[in-house]
Design a protein around this motif. Structure first.
Motif, PDB file in Angstrom:
ATOM      1  N   ARG A   1      44.472  21.381 127.318  1.00 25.16           N
ATOM      2  CA  ARG A   1      45.967  21.708 127.813  1.00 25.16           C
ATOM      3  C   ARG A   1      46.539  22.494 126.744  1.00 25.16           C
ATOM      4  O   ARG A   1      46.763  22.216 125.565  1.00 25.16           O
ATOM      5  CB  ARG A   1      46.568  20.335 128.181  1.00 25.16           C
ATOM      6  N   VAL A   2      47.067  23.572 127.421  1.00 24.64           N
ATOM      7  CA  VAL A   2      47.995  24.541 126.770  1.00 24.64           C
ATOM      8  C   VAL A   2      49.224  25.071 127.305  1.00 24.64           C
ATOM      9  O   VAL A   2      49.268  24.847 128.612  1.00 24.64           O
ATOM     10  CB  VAL A   2      47.247  26.062 126.104  1.00 24.64           C
ATOM     11  N   PRO A   3      50.295  25.382 126.761  1.00 27.39           N
ATOM     12  CA  PRO A   3      51.437  25.632 127.359  1.00 27.39           C
ATOM     13  C   PRO A   3      51.150  26.821 128.377  1.00 27.39           C
ATOM     14  O   PRO A   3      50.332  27.588 128.055  1.00 27.39           O
ATOM     15  CB  PRO A   3      52.270  26.293 126.279  1.00 27.39           C
ATOM     16  N   GLN A   4      51.945  26.865 129.471  1.00 22.53           N
ATOM     17  CA  GLN A   4      51.776  27.640 130.548  1.00 22.53           C
ATOM     18  C   GLN A   4      51.929  29.015 130.278  1.00 22.53           C
ATOM     19  O   GLN A   4      51.402  29.820 130.824  1.00 22.53           O
ATOM     20  CB  GLN A   4      52.711  27.186 131.713  1.00 22.53           C
TER      21      GLN A   4
ATOM     22  N   ALA B   1      50.345  23.316 136.949  1.00 19.86           N
ATOM     23  CA  ALA B   1      50.842  22.890 135.558  1.00 19.86           C
ATOM     24  C   ALA B   1      51.410  21.500 135.491  1.00 19.86           C
ATOM     25  O   ALA B   1      51.994  21.127 136.630  1.00 19.86           O
ATOM     26  CB  ALA B   1      51.903  23.953 134.895  1.00 19.86           C
ATOM     27  N   GLN B   2      51.257  20.589 134.485  1.00 16.22           N
ATOM     28  CA  GLN B   2      51.880  19.369 134.332  1.00 16.22           C
ATOM     29  C   GLN B   2      52.660  19.411 133.440  1.00 16.22           C
ATOM     30  O   GLN B   2      52.293  19.392 131.872  1.00 16.22           O
ATOM     31  CB  GLN B   2      50.742  18.186 134.316  1.00 16.22           C
TER      32      GLN B   2
ATOM     33  N   VAL C   1      49.007  23.733 131.050  1.00 15.52           N
ATOM     34  CA  VAL C   1      47.804  23.856 131.806  1.00 15.52           C
ATOM     35  C   VAL C   1      46.544  23.668 131.441  1.00 15.52           C
ATOM     36  O   VAL C   1      46.354  23.982 130.364  1.00 15.52           O
ATOM     37  CB  VAL C   1      47.813  25.434 132.385  1.00 15.52           C
ATOM     38  N   THR C   2      45.499  22.986 132.100  1.00 15.50           N
ATOM     39  CA  THR C   2      44.231  22.843 131.522  1.00 15.50           C
ATOM     40  C   THR C   2      43.406  23.899 131.752  1.00 15.50           C
ATOM     41  O   THR C   2      43.206  24.414 132.594  1.00 15.50           O
ATOM     42  CB  THR C   2      43.408  21.528 132.223  1.00 15.50           C
ATOM     43  N   LEU C   3      42.761  24.249 130.568  1.00 14.85           N
ATOM     44  CA  LEU C   3      41.634  25.408 130.532  1.00 14.85           C
ATOM     45  C   LEU C   3      40.488  24.900 130.377  1.00 14.85           C
ATOM     46  O   LEU C   3      40.239  23.850 129.575  1.00 14.85           O
ATOM     47  CB  LEU C   3      41.904  26.423 129.503  1.00 14.85           C
TER      48      LEU C   3
ATOM     49  N   PRO D   1      42.692  27.317 120.416  1.00 12.44           N
ATOM     50  CA  PRO D   1      42.540  28.162 121.297  1.00 12.44           C
ATOM     51  C   PRO D   1      42.757  29.339 120.516  1.00 12.44           C
ATOM     52  O   PRO D   1      43.451  29.725 119.637  1.00 12.44           O
ATOM     53  CB  PRO D   1      44.146  28.035 122.197  1.00 12.44           C
ATOM     54  N   SER D   2      42.071  30.357 121.291  1.00  5.43           N
ATOM     55  CA  SER D   2      41.972  31.839 120.565  1.00  5.43           C
ATOM     56  C   SER D   2      42.600  32.813 121.616  1.00  5.43           C
ATOM     57  O   SER D   2      42.382  32.761 122.750  1.00  5.43           O
ATOM     58  CB  SER D   2      40.610  32.325 120.271  1.00  5.43           C
ATOM     59  N   ILE D   3      43.600  33.535 121.142  1.00  4.89           N
ATOM     60  CA  ILE D   3      44.342  34.376 122.066  1.00  4.89           C
ATOM     61  C   ILE D   3      44.227  35.588 121.720  1.00  4.89           C
ATOM     62  O   ILE D   3      43.623  36.276 120.603  1.00  4.89           O
ATOM     63  CB  ILE D   3      45.666  33.957 122.010  1.00  4.89           C
ATOM     64  N   THR D   4      44.347  36.556 122.561  1.00  5.74           N
ATOM     65  CA  THR D   4      44.096  38.238 122.490  1.00  5.74           C
ATOM     66  C   THR D   4      45.727  38.578 122.669  1.00  5.74           C
ATOM     67  O   THR D   4      46.393  38.429 123.799  1.00  5.74           O
ATOM     68  CB  THR D   4      43.434  38.588 123.413  1.00  5.74           C
ATOM     69  N   ILE D   5      45.960  39.353 121.772  1.00  2.00           N
ATOM     70  CA  ILE D   5      47.519  40.221 121.835  1.00  2.00           C
ATOM     71  C   ILE D   5      47.071  41.474 121.651  1.00  2.00           C
ATOM     72  O   ILE D   5      46.761  42.031 120.668  1.00  2.00           O
ATOM     73  CB  ILE D   5      48.579  39.612 120.833  1.00  2.00           C
ATOM     74  N   GLU D   6      47.818  42.532 122.470  1.00  2.00           N
ATOM     75  CA  GLU D   6      47.628  43.857 122.348  1.00  2.00           C
ATOM     76  C   GLU D   6      48.278  44.378 121.171  1.00  2.00           C
ATOM     77  O   GLU D   6      49.402  44.158 120.828  1.00  2.00           O
ATOM     78  CB  GLU D   6      47.952  44.543 123.919  1.00  2.00           C
TER      79      GLU D   6
END
Length: 338
Positions: A207-210, A235-236, A240-242, A262-267
């Protein structure tokens, strides 16, 4: 600079994602190279940050929603002997249970009759279809033929599904074998033998922030990355569950709690050496060397590690990073601003 704690990095990422470019604007004045002739300047290239790993969140190794396969059976008032343990992982083809009693022979007798009726109905359907095209029968007759065929086709399909899952072993005895690799769970429900939880439906849910959902591309666990396959629709409490791609480890237990990152991509995000970062007017800044000139570029910090940062520049980044004598550059620039 002191490395940020994981939780601080996590919220730092939230700030960058939604307040990118909200820092203090740094003037684009330049410093001539001759002003630094008495200093040794180290230069380095910034490299793109394909993915940024955030602070750990709680994950769970379990079955993705909608994945269990329910095994219904038509053998009423029969004796069921289960041959394996409950919640046990089994390979495809493993014999799970045997069913015995008069209802078994009744089912296979009924199956034989339905197969014969379906063959006759299929032949009548094909024959009457041609007759209808030739205007040899009425629309009402063709409609009745079609309705009879569809009704038998449904019955035939339902019995075939059961027949494919159970193997007749005698006049009044049948066996059920695993249709796929997975976890077997016995059911306490009339008409249901149990459920099969396929191995490929075992995934890591986190679960991560929406606000982060659209940016997370993978879940990292013990230096191994699992790509995000899908997410829950709703979402709860802002989370949100990924769900990762199928994941399996012999040492894990079903519903085991895991710490995942979690691994994120940022332009536009870049990896820069820790020594390249300074600050001007409270704004994180790097100095860029180009054409015998040096200029400051304001950046937003996405993540902080022991020897490098992940940043997003607030303006064009068209040179090499200065990694040494940063204090001298900052002093000369600040004196020029006064």
């Amino acid at each position: 600079m002191t490395p940020a704690k994981p939780l601080a990095v996590f919220f730092n990422c939230l700030t960058v994602l939604f307040f990118l470019g909200s820092g203090v604007t740094i003037a684009a004045d330049t410093i001539a190279a001759e002003q630094l002739k008495n200093y040794q300047l180290g230069l380095s290239d910034a490299r793109p940050a394909e993915a940024v790993t955030l602070a750990p969140v709680i994950g769970r190794w379990t079955f993705a929603p909608g994945s269990p396969l329910t095994i219904a059976h038509p053998f009423e008032h029969s004796k069921i002997d289960v041959l394996v343990g409950n919640s046990q992982y089994l390979d495809k083809g493993t014999q799970v249970a045997t069913i015995s009693g008069p209802s078994v022979s009744h089912f296979y007798h009924r199956l034989n009759i339905i197969e014969q009726e379906f063959q006759v109905a299929e032949q009548r359907y094909q024959s009457n279809q041609q007759l209808f095209k030739d205007n040899a029968i009425s629309a009402e007759q063709w409609q009745q033929t079609l309705a009879d065929f569809l009704k038998l086709a449904d019955q035939y399909h339902e019995t075939q599904v059961v027949a494919e899952r159970f193997q007749q072993m005698g006049e009044d005895r049948a066996a059920f074998t695993m249709p796929a690799d997975g976890i077997w769970q016995l059911a306490d429900e009339p008409g249901v033998l149990g459920t099969v939880l396929p191995k490929n439906s075992l995934r890591i849910g986190a679960r991560v922030p929406q606000q982060l959902v659209d940016h997370v591309v993978a879940l990292t666990l013990s230096d191994k990355q699992y790509a995000v396959s899908f997410r829950d629709k709703n979402a709860q409490n802002g989370l949100v569950t990924l769900w990762s791609e199928p994941a399996y480890d012999d040492s894990w237990q079903i519903n085991q709690i895991l710490s995942v990152q979690p691994s994120i991509t940022i332009e536009g995000a870049l990896h820069i050496p820790a020594g390249a970062l300074t600050s001007l007017a409270g704004q994180p800044t790097v100095f860029i060397a180009r054409n015998d000139e040096f200029r400051p570029v304001a950046v937003d910090i996405v993540a902080q590690h022991s020897d490098f940062y992940v940043v997003v520049p607030q303006q064009a980044f068209d040179g090499q990073l200065v990694t040494e004598s940063i204090g001298a550059l900052k002093g000369i620039y600040s004196d020029g601003e006064q």
